[in-house]
Scaffold this motif. Structure first.
Motif, PDB file in Angstrom:
ATOM      1  N   LEU A  43       0.833  -1.201   0.000  1.00  0.00           N
ATOM      2  CA  LEU A  43       0.000   0.000   0.000  1.00  0.00           C
ATOM      3  C   LEU A  43       0.870   1.254   0.000  1.00  0.00           C
ATOM      4  O   LEU A  43       0.464   2.299  -0.514  1.00  0.00           O
ATOM      5  CB  LEU A  43      -0.933   0.003   1.213  1.00  0.00           C
ATOM      6  N   ILE A  44       2.063   1.145   0.595  1.00  0.00           N
ATOM      7  CA  ILE A  44       3.037   2.239   0.564  1.00  0.00           C
ATOM      8  C   ILE A  44       3.640   2.341  -0.830  1.00  0.00           C
ATOM      9  O   ILE A  44       3.704   3.413  -1.425  1.00  0.00           O
ATOM     10  CB  ILE A  44       4.127   2.015   1.625  1.00  0.00           C
ATOM     11  N   SER A  45       4.089   1.192  -1.351  1.00  0.00           N
ATOM     12  CA  SER A  45       4.701   1.181  -2.683  1.00  0.00           C
ATOM     13  C   SER A  45       3.702   1.571  -3.763  1.00  0.00           C
ATOM     14  O   SER A  45       4.040   2.285  -4.713  1.00  0.00           O
ATOM     15  CB  SER A  45       5.278  -0.207  -2.981  1.00  0.00           C
ATOM     16  N   GLY A  46       2.456   1.103  -3.639  1.00  0.00           N
ATOM     17  CA  GLY A  46       1.436   1.437  -4.630  1.00  0.00           C
ATOM     18  C   GLY A  46       1.171   2.930  -4.682  1.00  0.00           C
ATOM     19  O   GLY A  46       1.038   3.516  -5.767  1.00  0.00           O
ATOM     20  N   TYR A  47       1.088   3.548  -3.511  1.00  0.00           N
ATOM     21  CA  TYR A  47       0.907   5.004  -3.452  1.00  0.00           C
ATOM     22  C   TYR A  47       2.087   5.704  -4.110  1.00  0.00           C
ATOM     23  O   TYR A  47       1.914   6.635  -4.910  1.00  0.00           O
ATOM     24  CB  TYR A  47       0.777   5.440  -1.989  1.00  0.00           C
ATOM     25  N   ALA A  48       3.291   5.249  -3.758  1.00  0.00           N
ATOM     26  CA  ALA A  48       4.496   5.888  -4.294  1.00  0.00           C
ATOM     27  C   ALA A  48       4.570   5.758  -5.813  1.00  0.00           C
ATOM     28  O   ALA A  48       4.927   6.718  -6.514  1.00  0.00           O
ATOM     29  CB  ALA A  48       5.741   5.269  -3.647  1.00  0.00           C
ATOM     30  N   LEU A  49       4.233   4.593  -6.340  1.00  0.00           N
ATOM     31  CA  LEU A  49       4.249   4.416  -7.787  1.00  0.00           C
ATOM     32  C   LEU A  49       3.173   5.262  -8.447  1.00  0.00           C
ATOM     33  O   LEU A  49       3.370   5.779  -9.558  1.00  0.00           O
ATOM     34  CB  LEU A  49       4.059   2.932  -8.130  1.00  0.00           C
ATOM     35  N   GLY A  50       2.033   5.424  -7.771  1.00  0.00           N
ATOM     36  CA  GLY A  50       0.992   6.306  -8.293  1.00  0.00           C
ATOM     37  C   GLY A  50       1.471   7.735  -8.410  1.00  0.00           C
ATOM     38  O   GLY A  50       1.174   8.437  -9.381  1.00  0.00           O
ATOM     39  N   VAL A  51       2.251   8.177  -7.415  1.00  0.00           N
ATOM     40  CA  VAL A  51       2.828   9.523  -7.471  1.00  0.00           C
ATOM     41  C   VAL A  51       3.836   9.619  -8.602  1.00  0.00           C
ATOM     42  O   VAL A  51       3.835  10.576  -9.388  1.00  0.00           O
ATOM     43  CB  VAL A  51       3.504   9.881  -6.130  1.00  0.00           C
ATOM     44  N   ALA A  52       4.725   8.625  -8.674  1.00  0.00           N
ATOM     45  CA  ALA A  52       5.805   8.659  -9.665  1.00  0.00           C
ATOM     46  C   ALA A  52       5.265   8.698 -11.088  1.00  0.00           C
ATOM     47  O   ALA A  52       5.767   9.432 -11.945  1.00  0.00           O
ATOM     48  CB  ALA A  52       6.715   7.448  -9.471  1.00  0.00           C
ATOM     49  N   ILE A  53       4.227   7.922 -11.346  1.00  0.00           N
ATOM     50  CA  ILE A  53       3.643   7.877 -12.691  1.00  0.00           C
ATOM     51  C   ILE A  53       2.709   9.056 -12.915  1.00  0.00           C
ATOM     52  O   ILE A  53       2.697   9.675 -13.983  1.00  0.00           O
ATOM     53  CB  ILE A  53       2.897   6.543 -12.899  1.00  0.00           C
ATOM     54  N   GLY A  54       1.926   9.373 -11.898  1.00  0.00           N
ATOM     55  CA  GLY A  54       0.928  10.421 -12.049  1.00  0.00           C
ATOM     56  C   GLY A  54       1.495  11.822 -12.096  1.00  0.00           C
ATOM     57  O   GLY A  54       0.911  12.714 -12.723  1.00  0.00           O
ATOM     58  N   ALA A  55       2.635  12.039 -11.438  1.00  0.00           N
ATOM     59  CA  ALA A  55       3.186  13.394 -11.352  1.00  0.00           C
ATOM     60  C   ALA A  55       3.457  14.013 -12.718  1.00  0.00           C
ATOM     61  O   ALA A  55       2.947  15.104 -13.026  1.00  0.00           O
ATOM     62  CB  ALA A  55       4.443  13.397 -10.490  1.00  0.00           C
ATOM     63  N   PRO A  56       4.267  13.370 -13.588  1.00  0.00           N
ATOM     64  CA  PRO A  56       4.497  13.996 -14.902  1.00  0.00           C
ATOM     65  C   PRO A  56       3.245  14.037 -15.763  1.00  0.00           C
ATOM     66  O   PRO A  56       3.052  14.978 -16.533  1.00  0.00           O
ATOM     67  CB  PRO A  56       5.587  13.109 -15.527  1.00  0.00           C
ATOM     68  N   VAL A  57       2.371  13.031 -15.623  1.00  0.00           N
ATOM     69  CA  VAL A  57       1.127  13.020 -16.405  1.00  0.00           C
ATOM     70  C   VAL A  57       0.249  14.204 -16.019  1.00  0.00           C
ATOM     71  O   VAL A  57      -0.257  14.937 -16.875  1.00  0.00           O
ATOM     72  CB  VAL A  57       0.368  11.693 -16.197  1.00  0.00           C
ATOM     73  N   MET A  58       0.075  14.422 -14.701  1.00  0.00           N
ATOM     74  CA  MET A  58      -0.738  15.548 -14.239  1.00  0.00           C
ATOM     75  C   MET A  58      -0.092  16.880 -14.585  1.00  0.00           C
ATOM     76  O   MET A  58      -0.787  17.863 -14.878  1.00  0.00           O
ATOM     77  CB  MET A  58      -0.957  15.443 -12.728  1.00  0.00           C
ATOM     78  N   ALA A  59       1.245  16.917 -14.566  1.00  0.00           N
ATOM     79  CA  ALA A  59       1.938  18.150 -14.940  1.00  0.00           C
ATOM     80  C   ALA A  59       1.656  18.520 -16.396  1.00  0.00           C
ATOM     81  O   ALA A  59       1.450  19.695 -16.727  1.00  0.00           O
ATOM     82  CB  ALA A  59       3.443  17.991 -14.708  1.00  0.00           C
TER      83      ALA A  59
END
Length: 388
Positions: A43-59
């Motif tokens: 659940l920690i890793s899943g959140y972190a991967l969501g940030v890592a992938i989502g950050a440039p996409v949302m940017a």
């Protein structure tokens, strides 16, 4: 001090609480959902991967929006994600809800750091970023221990209901206090992408990965280490998290001041201390008083790196402040996922929980060596200021 900085800090507090509180609640979540500790660690890793992938996409998706409107939109996603966490009925749904929440995280901190640095004079940029990230450290001082206690008392879902309320307050604070930059120009994505051709920029992002991996390899499993090795009660874990949060806050403040003074010294010294205190905890974790002192010093060393790492990537990628700031948050969360995963691997093998601090120390040492590569022979950007 601009009031808008406090609104950004409150937002960072809300986001930091929802990211980190799962660590204090890990045994409760695992027991309630009938999964193992390493599985709950995903659940920690899943959140972190969501940030890592989502950050440039949302940017990219929000590149044409004004910064204030973007930050408000991201906070709405944050509130929705936490409401989904609070109503999750099973492990898979909770994982999905964590990923939804994570989508706002990277872009918010990346864009928020740029906004924070524009609110002050150039020579105060690191301190302004540090003030925003004080909300992140206060999440560990107050949010994580109180959220852990609240979740133990009323169930872990209650913690996410509470965080949703904090997110709503942060949204209102941003709406009221954040100024509209009338001189703001639309972001040129092509220009920002072309600015990513610096080798030292990518090395700087790699230092963020190593730092975060070193931190979360240990931090992700701090509750089971304290309970099973140190012999602290479940209630005592909340107090230890409070102590660690105080160390994170102090380290963040001192790190911002040192980074304003000399960036290279701040990075090198902090990585050295993080390596030393991680190794020291391998020895001191068996005795309560020594463990508490070591974790306080370890926390100081860890978060003293945050302002320096953020300013460092912006200096090497000053022609692409939005994208590199967001990529740095992605790097932070890639390291988060790597550290949580590696810690779980170590626990699952013969090394057990006692091997986790050693793994953290090796990751911090990798960060130190990468930093030496960046500043070897002098930094061509050492004298530059960021131009967000």
């Amino acid at each position: 001090m601009p009031i808008a900085l406090l609104a950004l800090a409150l937002s960072a507090f809300a986001i930091g609480t929802t990211e980190f509180v799962i660590m204090g609640l890990l045994p409760d979540v695992a027991g309630n959902l009938h999964v193992s500790i390493p599985s709950a660690g995903w659940l920690i890793s899943g959140y972190a991967l969501g940030v890592a992938i989502g950050a440039p996409v949302m940017a990219v998706l929000t590149a044409r929006l004004p910064r204030k409107r973007t930050l408000l939109l991201l906070m709405l996603i944050f509130i929705l994600g936490n409401l989904l966490c609070a109503t999750a009925s099973g492990y898979a749904f909770l994982m999905l809800a964590r990923v939804v929440t994570a989508l706002c995280h990277g872009a918010f901190f990346g864009i928020g750091a740029v906004v924070a640095s524009r609110l002050v004079a150039p020579e105060r940029q690191a301190s302004a970023v540090a003030l925003m990230f004080t909300g992140l450290t206060l999440a560990n001082v107050l949010g994580v221990p109180l959220g852990t206690w609240f979740g133990q008392l009323y169930g872990w879902r209650a913690t996410f209901w509470a965080v949703s309320g904090i997110g709503l307050l942060a949204f209102i604070a941003l709406l009221v206090s954040l100024p509209v930059d009338k001189d703001e120009k639309p972001v040129s994505l092509m220009r920002e992408v072309r600015a990513l051709n610096s080798g030292k920029l990518w090395l700087s992002l790699l230092t963020t990965v190593w730092f975060s991996a070193a931190m979360f390899a240990l931090f992700s499993y701090i509750a089971p280490i304290l309970i099973q090795i140190t012999g602290i009660s479940a209630d005592g874990v909340s107090w230890t998290l409070f102590l660690m949060g105080a160390g994170l806050t102090l380290g963040n403040t001192l790190g911002g001041r040192l980074a304003d003074h000399k960036l290279s010294l701040s990075l090198l010294l902090s990585f050295i201390l993080l390596t030393v205190f991680s190794l020291l905890f391998r020895w001191s974790s068996g005795e309560i008083l020594l463990a508490e002192v070591t974790l306080f010093l370890w926390s100081m060393a860890a978060f003293s790196l945050v302002p320096a790492l953020q300013i460092n990537v912006v200096r090497y990628g000053h022609d692409a402040p939005h994208l590199v700031s967001t990529l740095n948050i992605s790097a932070f969360n890639l390291g988060n996922a790597l550290g949580a995963w590696l810690g779980g691997v170590v626990i699952g093998h013969s090394a057990g929980l006692r091997g986790v601090p050693v793994a953290a120390a090796l990751l911090a040492l990798a960060g130190l060596l990468t930093t030496l590569m960046i500043f070897r022979g002098g930094s061509r950007a050492a004298g530059q200021q960021a131009h967000p």
